[in-house]
Design an enzyme around this catalytic site. Structure first.
Site, short mmCIF file in Angstrom:
data_model
loop_
_atom_site.label_atom_id
_atom_site.label_comp_id
_atom_site.label_asym_id
_atom_site.label_seq_id
_atom_site.Cartn_x
_atom_site.Cartn_y
_atom_site.Cartn_z
CB SER A 12 -0.83 0.11 0.95
OG SER A 12 -1.56 1.38 1.11
CE LYS A 15 -3.03 -2.40 -0.36
NZ LYS A 15 -4.01 -2.53 -1.51
CG HIS A 29 -4.95 -0.73 3.95
ND1 HIS A 29 -5.14 -0.38 2.71
CD2 HIS A 29 -4.16 0.19 4.48
CE1 HIS A 29 -4.44 0.99 2.16
NE2 HIS A 29 -3.84 1.13 3.45
CG ASN A 30 -7.13 -1.86 -0.54
OD1 ASN A 30 -6.05 -1.50 0.17
ND2 ASN A 30 -7.23 -1.90 -1.87
CD GLU A 62 -7.34 2.68 -0.28
OE1 GLU A 62 -6.55 2.46 0.00
OE2 GLU A 62 -7.88 2.95 -1.58
C1 6PG Z 1 -3.23 1.35 -1.86
C2 6PG Z 1 -4.44 1.12 -2.53
C3 6PG Z 1 -4.42 0.50 -3.91
C4 6PG Z 1 -5.61 0.61 -4.51
C5 6PG Z 1 -6.14 1.82 -5.00
C6 6PG Z 1 -7.58 1.92 -6.07
O1 6PG Z 1 -3.23 1.04 -0.75
O2 6PG Z 1 -2.07 1.47 -2.29
O3 6PG Z 1 -5.43 0.57 -1.73
O4 6PG Z 1 -3.93 -0.73 -3.63
O5 6PG Z 1 -5.70 -0.34 -5.71
O6 6PG Z 1 -6.61 2.69 -3.98
O7 6PG Z 1 -8.48 0.97 -5.16
P1 6PG Z 1 -10.12 1.17 -5.91
O8 6PG Z 1 -9.84 1.15 -7.35
O9 6PG Z 1 -10.72 -0.28 -5.36
O10 6PG Z 1 -10.74 2.34 -5.37
#
Ligand code: 6PG
Length: 464
Positions: free
Chosen positions: A126, A181, A184-185, A188
């Site tokens: 990430s 991970k 984590h997303n 996010e």
């Molecule tokens: C990271 C992000 C990355 C992710 C993008 C787009 O931790 O660097 O999570 O891995 O691919 O943020 O994700 P989405 O297209 O699902 O919004």
């Protein structure tokens, strides 16, 4: 040290450059040769790179034990490259999948590769483009021996945690690295949605200009309560201009949210493990709803009755209410994510260390924030300090502020799915008795599904 990188898209290219900048000899390969040539033309002088035009040549360029970082699109491309690679690899070589692969696929690949004598590590990475180049947070999962072998290499590439440690650790066995991970997303997604809703309050209800919004988020980023990468970049986004129109860039950006899938996977996993993650679910749904063009066109015709007569706080008061609401929303989103990781860890026997996960998220990754110090402390289980701090932050005026903001948004018709879901989560967890008893009664009434009783163990039926 030596590393092979396959896939020179944004993340792969930047991770290759990151490794080279730490003196690591990096062999690079991309399916389309032009990309490899372009990479070498632009960055060949930055370190010791060996480009290859075929996978065979690429594998020959690496000394044993080979360590190969795959940065190809998640899904069938990973299987295709792995299958091809097995022709050239030897016993004990290591493949690290650094893409956003589904953790169940990672588990299958670990088994498949192990049958061929190859160690497979599923690693969440990430930090986006800049993180990949300067130091991401890395979440490798898989066999301990293989992860320990690559750990020194990863430590040199990872972000710093602020206390002299690197933002990388052996997450656990199986697909746990990609699972963590994925969550984590999910967090996010939730944090981004909460920030977007707070922006909507300040702009739509408070009348904040772009400059005031930029100033607000920049100021918030200096507060320990809100300091985070996502708040920081939001402050910068409000200042960006569109070169073509001269308007604020944000004004020129459409409102139909996209996604690659990790948020949806988080929600699906939460359902599978039976863990509520309403803030994450709301964020995923908000993206889906925003891009549902037909539904939105139809819904635009629905009557909309809003109450704009209740008194509004002055702009600065609205700002302080918003700060508390955002702070609580974010804390509750982390709480949901960690609870999901804990449940999956128990169910899969991963024995994940939540405190260590909070530590490696403190630097490099997209959800890095000051709050993670508190979560790290809270999950060590060594003292009650972290938990006390967490409880302190969700009590008193801050909680009332979240209620006030939700009330203001709801009465004026803003679409507050994330903030509302976060508050609902807090309230539901707090209730001594939830109205689910009625749902249980209904199930038993129409289907004799049975219900538990409050006064004795067992499954009972009513004489409806
Ligand atoms: C990271 C992000 C990355 C992710 C993008 C787009 O931790 O660097 O999570 O891995 O691919 O943020 O994700 P989405 O297209 O699902 O919004």
């Amino acid at each position: 040290m030596q590393l092979g990188v396959i896939g020179l898209g944004t993340m792969g290219a930047n991770l290759a450059r990151n490794a080279a900048s730490h003196g690591i000899a990096v062999s690079v390969f991309n399916r389309t040769r032009e990309k490899t040539d372009a990479f070498i033309a632009s960055h060949g002088g930055e370190g010791k790179f060996t480009p290859s035009i075929s996978l065979g040549e690429f594998c020959k360029s690496l000394k044993r034990t080979r360590v190969i970082l795959l940065m190809v699109q998640a899904g069938s491309a990973v299987d295709a490259v792995c299958n091809e690679l097995t022709e050239y690899l030897d016993d004990g070589d290591i493949i690290i999948d650094g893409g956003n692969s589904l953790y169940r696929d990672t588990e299958r690949r670990i088994t498949e590769m192990a049958e061929k004598g190859i160690a497979f590590i599923g690693m969440g990475v990430s930090g986006g483009e800049e993180g990949a180049r300067k130091g991401p947070s890395m979440m490798p999962g898989g066999e301990m021996k293989a992860v320990c072998e690559v750990l020194p290499l990863l430590q040199s590439m990872a972000a710093q945690d602020g206390l002299g440690g690197a933002c990388v650790t052996h997450i656990g066995s199986g697909g746990s690295g990609h699972f963590v991970k994925m969550v984590h997303n999910g967090i996010e997604y939730a944090v981004m949605q909460l920030i977007a809703e707070i922006y909507d309050v300040l702009r739509t209800i408070g009348g904040y200009t772009d400059q005031q919004l930029a100033e607000t988020f920049t100021a918030w980023n200096t507060l320990p309560e809100l300091q985070s990468f996502l708040v920081e970049i939001t402050g910068e986004i409000f200042q960006a201009k569109d070169e073509k129109s001269g308007k604020a860039l944000l004004e020129m950006i459409g409102d139909t949210g996209g996604q690659k899938g990790t948020g949806k996977w988080t929600v699906a996993a939460a359902m599978e493990y039976g863990v509520p993650v309403p803030s994450i679910t709301a964020a995923v749904e908000a993206r889906i709803l925003s891009s549902s063009k037909t539904l939105r066109a139809e819904g635009k015709q629905f009557p909309h009755v809003i109450d704009i007569h209740d008194p509004l706080p002055r702009p600065m008061k609205l700002r302080s209410l918003s700060a508390s609401a955002l702070e609580l929303g974010v804390l509750l989103a982390y709480h949901q994510g960690f609870s999901l990781i804990k449940a999956a860890s128990d169910a899969e026997g991963w024995k994940l260390d939540l405190s260590e996960i909070a530590r490696i998220w403190r630097g490099g990754c997209i959800v890095r924030s000051h709050a993670l110090w508190m979560f790290q402390d809270m999950y060590t289980g060594k003292s009650s300090g972290g938990r006390e701090a967490f409880l302190h932050r969700i009590r008193g005026e801050r909680q009332l502020d979240l209620r006030r903001i939700v009330g203001i948004g709801v009465s004026r018709g803003l679409a507050f799915s994330g903030l509302y879901a976060s508050l609902g989560y807090l309230d539901a967890l707090h209730r001594d008795r939830l109205p689910q008893s009625l749902v249980l009664a209904q199930r038993d009434f129409f289907g004799a599904h049975g219900f538990p009783r409050t006064d004795k163990e067992g499954v009972f039926h009513g004489a409806w």
